[in-house]
Write a protein that holds these residues in place. Sequence first.
Motif, PDB file in Angstrom:
ATOM      1  N   ASN A  42      -0.546   0.176   6.707  1.00 46.29           N
ATOM      2  CA  ASN A  42       0.844   0.063   6.256  1.00 46.29           C
ATOM      3  C   ASN A  42       0.895   0.185   4.744  1.00 46.29           C
ATOM      4  OD1 ASN A  42       2.233  -0.397   8.760  1.00 46.29           O
ATOM      5  ND2 ASN A  42       1.326  -2.442   8.804  1.00 46.29           N
ATOM      6  N   ALA A  91      -2.213  -1.998   3.492  1.00 48.10           N
ATOM      7  CA  ALA A  91      -2.715  -3.030   4.404  1.00 48.10           C
ATOM      8  C   ALA A  91      -3.371  -2.373   5.612  1.00 48.10           C
ATOM      9  CB  ALA A  91      -1.579  -3.936   4.853  1.00 48.10           C
ATOM     10  N   GLN A 117      -4.700  -2.484   9.402  1.00 50.58           N
ATOM     11  CA  GLN A 117      -4.544  -3.149  10.690  1.00 50.58           C
ATOM     12  C   GLN A 117      -5.859  -3.036  11.457  1.00 50.58           C
ATOM     13  OE1 GLN A 117      -1.259  -0.954  12.358  1.00 50.58           O
ATOM     14  NE2 GLN A 117       0.266  -2.247  11.381  1.00 50.58           N
ATOM     15  N   TYR A 130      -8.125 -15.660   5.908  1.00 50.96           N
ATOM     16  CA  TYR A 130      -7.115 -15.283   4.916  1.00 50.96           C
ATOM     17  C   TYR A 130      -7.538 -15.698   3.504  1.00 50.96           C
ATOM     18  CZ  TYR A 130      -2.472 -14.581   2.874  1.00 50.96           C
ATOM     19  OH  TYR A 130      -1.422 -14.149   2.103  1.00 50.96           O
ATOM     20  N   ALA A 135      -5.240  -9.569   0.795  1.00 55.53           N
ATOM     21  CA  ALA A 135      -4.776  -9.795   2.158  1.00 55.53           C
ATOM     22  C   ALA A 135      -3.277  -9.579   2.210  1.00 55.53           C
ATOM     23  CB  ALA A 135      -5.126 -11.211   2.631  1.00 55.53           C
ATOM     24  N   ARG A 136      -2.803  -9.055   3.325  1.00 55.60           N
ATOM     25  CA  ARG A 136      -1.369  -8.850   3.489  1.00 55.60           C
ATOM     26  C   ARG A 136      -0.671 -10.202   3.535  1.00 55.60           C
ATOM     27  NH1 ARG A 136       1.457  -5.222   8.287  1.00 55.60           N
ATOM     28  NH2 ARG A 136       3.596  -5.312   7.467  1.00 55.60           N
ATOM     29  N   TRP A 140       1.372 -13.448   4.296  1.00 58.55           N
ATOM     30  CA  TRP A 140       1.913 -14.156   5.455  1.00 58.55           C
ATOM     31  C   TRP A 140       1.254 -13.794   6.779  1.00 58.55           C
ATOM     32  CZ3 TRP A 140       3.906 -17.692   2.805  1.00 58.55           C
ATOM     33  CH2 TRP A 140       4.661 -17.416   1.672  1.00 58.55           C
ATOM     34  N   LYS A 141       0.251 -12.935   6.785  1.00 60.66           N
ATOM     35  CA  LYS A 141      -0.478 -12.634   8.015  1.00 60.66           C
ATOM     36  C   LYS A 141      -1.631 -13.627   8.133  1.00 60.66           C
ATOM     37  CE  LYS A 141       1.621  -8.941   9.686  1.00 60.66           C
ATOM     38  NZ  LYS A 141       2.108  -8.821  11.082  1.00 60.66           N
ATOM     39  N   HIS A 179      -3.720 -13.537  11.969  1.00 54.94           N
ATOM     40  CA  HIS A 179      -4.576 -12.356  12.148  1.00 54.94           C
ATOM     41  C   HIS A 179      -4.578 -11.603  10.821  1.00 54.94           C
ATOM     42  CE1 HIS A 179      -6.767  -9.515  14.660  1.00 54.94           C
ATOM     43  NE2 HIS A 179      -6.087  -8.538  14.082  1.00 54.94           N
ATOM     44  N   PRO A 180      -5.375 -12.081   9.846  1.00 51.43           N
ATOM     45  CA  PRO A 180      -5.329 -11.506   8.492  1.00 51.43           C
ATOM     46  C   PRO A 180      -5.609 -10.013   8.478  1.00 51.43           C
ATOM     47  CG  PRO A 180      -6.600 -13.548   8.516  1.00 51.43           C
ATOM     48  CD  PRO A 180      -6.360 -13.181   9.946  1.00 51.43           C
ATOM     49  N   GLU A 181      -4.885  -9.318   7.598  1.00 52.03           N
ATOM     50  CA  GLU A 181      -5.085  -7.886   7.408  1.00 52.03           C
ATOM     51  C   GLU A 181      -5.576  -7.646   5.980  1.00 52.03           C
ATOM     52  OE1 GLU A 181      -1.582  -5.694   8.334  1.00 52.03           O
ATOM     53  OE2 GLU A 181      -1.430  -6.475  10.373  1.00 52.03           O
TER      54      GLU A 181
END
Length: 209
Positions: free
Chosen positions: A121, A133, A135, A144, A151-152, A154-155, A158-160
């Motif tokens: 993304n 980001a 996925q 996280y 890191a993206r 608020w994820k 499942h950290p991205e």
Amino acid sequence: MITEYDDEPVRGLPGELPQGETLLWQGSPDWRLLARSAFFTRIVGLYFAALVALAIYNGSTGGVIATAIAGALGVGLLMLYAWAVARTTVYTLTSRRVVLRIGVALNMCINLPLAKIGGANLRPLGPTEGDLALQLIGPHNLGYLVLWPHARPWKLGHPEPMLRALPDAAVVGERLARAVAAIAPVDRAQQVSAAAGEGVPAHLQGAIA
């Protein structure tokens, strides 16, 4: 696998590239853009500016001086940290993986096999700048806090991983898409075997295996 290291045979990588793997792109965050987008220096600066204006309205000379100094120190420290993060970060894209060399006080290297990247993304931050980001497919053991600020937001569940403040984000996204597409025909059994680390050098075993 997350690996700490002292020496880099190749900049940004924990080891020499194995035969058959090629370097496609390498880059680092733009520290000014990182300061604005990840550490919100503009918002912090506006907040303290509002407090200074309020102190002026109340006629508190001491409050104006104290607030201005606190604001300058706060924004300055955030910008200094952004500079340190950018200086110690190297993002690498190869024909087999994405590697994040991160860490200001304690360097670490995170290997993400392209077979485990399901998409990306792009968050534009300018005409060509942006965050990318990644996925990840399936469960992984990346925390996280380990990734932050890469890191993206608020994820948490499942950290991205996120390639932050890239000056050429769209170009990197296109190269990543082509690299992932190029390995798609690889036999699935081979991908699973590689993810499990069977017959793969230690520095190539993925952090998300």
